[in-house]
Design an enzyme around this catalytic site. Structure first.
Site, PDB file in Angstrom:
ATOM      1  N   ASP A   1      -1.101   0.367  -6.715  1.00 37.84           N
ATOM      2  CA  ASP A   1      -2.042   0.424  -5.611  1.00 37.84           C
ATOM      3  C   ASP A   1      -2.123  -0.958  -4.943  1.00 37.84           C
ATOM      4  OD1 ASP A   1      -3.857   1.541  -3.897  1.00 37.84           O
ATOM      5  OD2 ASP A   1      -5.549   1.462  -5.290  1.00 37.84           O
TER       6      ASP A   1
ATOM      7  N   THR B   1      -2.999  -0.206   2.210  1.00 38.64           N
ATOM      8  CA  THR B   1      -3.851  -0.005   3.385  1.00 38.64           C
ATOM      9  C   THR B   1      -3.403  -0.894   4.535  1.00 38.64           C
ATOM     10  OG1 THR B   1      -5.397  -1.654   2.504  1.00 38.64           O
ATOM     11  CG2 THR B   1      -5.864   0.662   2.012  1.00 38.64           C
TER      12      THR B   1
ATOM     13  N   ARG C   1     -12.653  11.040   0.327  1.00 38.05           N
ATOM     14  CA  ARG C   1     -13.418  10.314  -0.692  1.00 38.05           C
ATOM     15  C   ARG C   1     -14.881  10.193  -0.286  1.00 38.05           C
ATOM     16  NH1 ARG C   1     -11.275   4.517  -1.771  1.00 38.05           N
ATOM     17  NH2 ARG C   1      -9.590   5.683  -2.789  1.00 38.05           N
TER      18      ARG C   1
ATOM     19  N   LYS D   1      -4.072   8.668  -1.410  1.00 33.66           N
ATOM     20  CA  LYS D   1      -2.812   8.050  -1.840  1.00 33.66           C
ATOM     21  C   LYS D   1      -2.670   8.095  -3.361  1.00 33.66           C
ATOM     22  CE  LYS D   1      -3.715   4.228   0.464  1.00 33.66           C
ATOM     23  NZ  LYS D   1      -4.862   4.660   1.293  1.00 33.66           N
ATOM     24  N   THR D   2      -3.732   7.764  -4.081  1.00 39.10           N
ATOM     25  CA  THR D   2      -3.677   7.808  -5.552  1.00 39.10           C
ATOM     26  C   THR D   2      -3.482   9.236  -6.031  1.00 39.10           C
ATOM     27  OG1 THR D   2      -5.132   5.876  -5.701  1.00 39.10           O
ATOM     28  CG2 THR D   2      -4.905   7.232  -7.669  1.00 39.10           C
TER      29      THR D   2
END
Length: 343
Positions: free
Chosen positions: A115, A164, A223, A70-71
């Site tokens: 975020d 999330t 990640r 997402k980032t």
């Protein structure tokens, strides 16, 4: 007298090189972004349309489990739009004044990434409604009967929110995003592509079978795949051995990552549920106390993957372990263990 430290100092060049690699691991364009084909196509259309009309892109909400990009996608939105990027987070915006200061400092067309946007303070959320829709905010000056509302115009901007837990966003905020994209867990083939690209940048020569093993243990999350790859790199560097399948297995065993990607906390949750609570049902807070973690960590980090692979079930009466969880732990499955059909 201070003891002499014989550890070698980390050179500035080495630090800069590591930071450069860390930045390079993040793709800078949608073409280089691996996986999530539907969201990539939707974002590409959104950005192309905004570019043709010479306007900021519509506000974007990205939801999904942690670690799926997402980032990185927010950075790509700014890069492909040719706009600057401002980074913030929901927990850092706990007052309307925090948000007002952030919004009033944005330049025209700037991309603002927030975020964990669902963790903003309610007063800030309400201010954000007007900012997203009309590019203005109302600032209250004074108190009591003499208080006055002063409108402040904002430069047009694009908000990229990441969450999330999309269900915690209030409807008025969610409705103001022009596009909502949900990121799914990656399949092993896409994870192997992520690992291959990262391995090249890290200088790790991984054969296909070793890439596949890392991908299989990465829980469908880029990640985690990159983190495990770094640990494999460290292992083969220290032990001076090739990064083959045996080295990958030994490195991941050292770091308590089992053959399907469960780590120490995952197994602790399953073990508590199966051996201490008879398979459940058991409440989330009780389960979290049993493993010494926060309930939010268990719910947002551990549970999604365990539910996805069919090891844990959520029921109105609490969490239950499935027969697959018993089999993975090598524990006998009680004859009277509750199942979904019983609840």
């Amino acid at each position: 007298m201070a003891e002499h430290d014989d550890r070698p100092e980390v050179s500035p060049d080495a630090q800069e090189s590591e930071l450069a690699i860390e930045g390079a691991l993040r793709p800078t364009s949608l073409a280089d972004f691996v996986g999530q084909p539907k969201v990539r196509s939707q974002l590409q259309l959104l950005l192309d349309a905004a570019g043709m009309q010479q306007r900021p892109a519509d506000h974007i909400l990205l939801s999904g489990p942690p670690g799926l990009g997402k980032t990185t996608l927010a950075m790509i939105v700014a890069h492909e739009s040719g706009r600057p990027l401002r980074l913030s987070s929901g927990p850092a915006i706990q007052h309307a004044g925090d948000l007002a200061a952030l919004l009033s400092s944005l330049t025209p067309g700037e991309v603002l990434f927030i975020d964990e946007v669902h963790r903003m303070a309610r007063s800030a959320e309400e201010m954000l409604y007007l900012a997203m829709e009309d590019f203005r905010i109302d600032i209250m000056v004074g108190k009591g009967a003499g208080a006055t509302s002063i409108p402040l115009d904002l430069a047009p901007f694009t908000l990229v929110g990441a969450t999330t837990r999309a269900g915690l966003l209030p409807n008025p905020l969610r409705d103001r995003f022009g596009f909502t994209g949900h990121l799914e867990y990656y399949d092993p083939a896409d994870l192997e592509r992520v690992i291959s690209r990262s391995a090249d940048m890290l200088g790790v020569a991984l054969p296909p079978v070793a890439r596949g093993e890392i991908a299989r243990r990465s829980r469908g999350t880029p990640r985690i795949a990159n983190r495990l790859l770094r640990r494999v790199r460290d292992f083969v560097l220290v032990h001076d051995r090739p990064a083959d399948l045996d080295a990958v297995s030994a490195a991941l065993e050292l770091y308590d990552v089992d053959e399907i990607g469960l780590d120490r906390l995952d197994r602790a949750v399953l073990d508590a549920l199966v051996r201490r609570f008879g398979g459940g049902p058991v409440g989330l807070s009780t389960l979290a106390v049993a493993v010494g973690e926060e309930a939010e960590t268990v719910e947002s980090v551990v549970e999604p993957y365990l539910v996805r692979i069919g090891f844990l079930g959520r029921t109105p009466r609490g969490r239950i372990a499935t027969p697959a969880a018993y089999a993975h732990l090598g524990a006998p499955h009680a004859e009277n263990a509750l199942r979904f059909d019983d609840l």
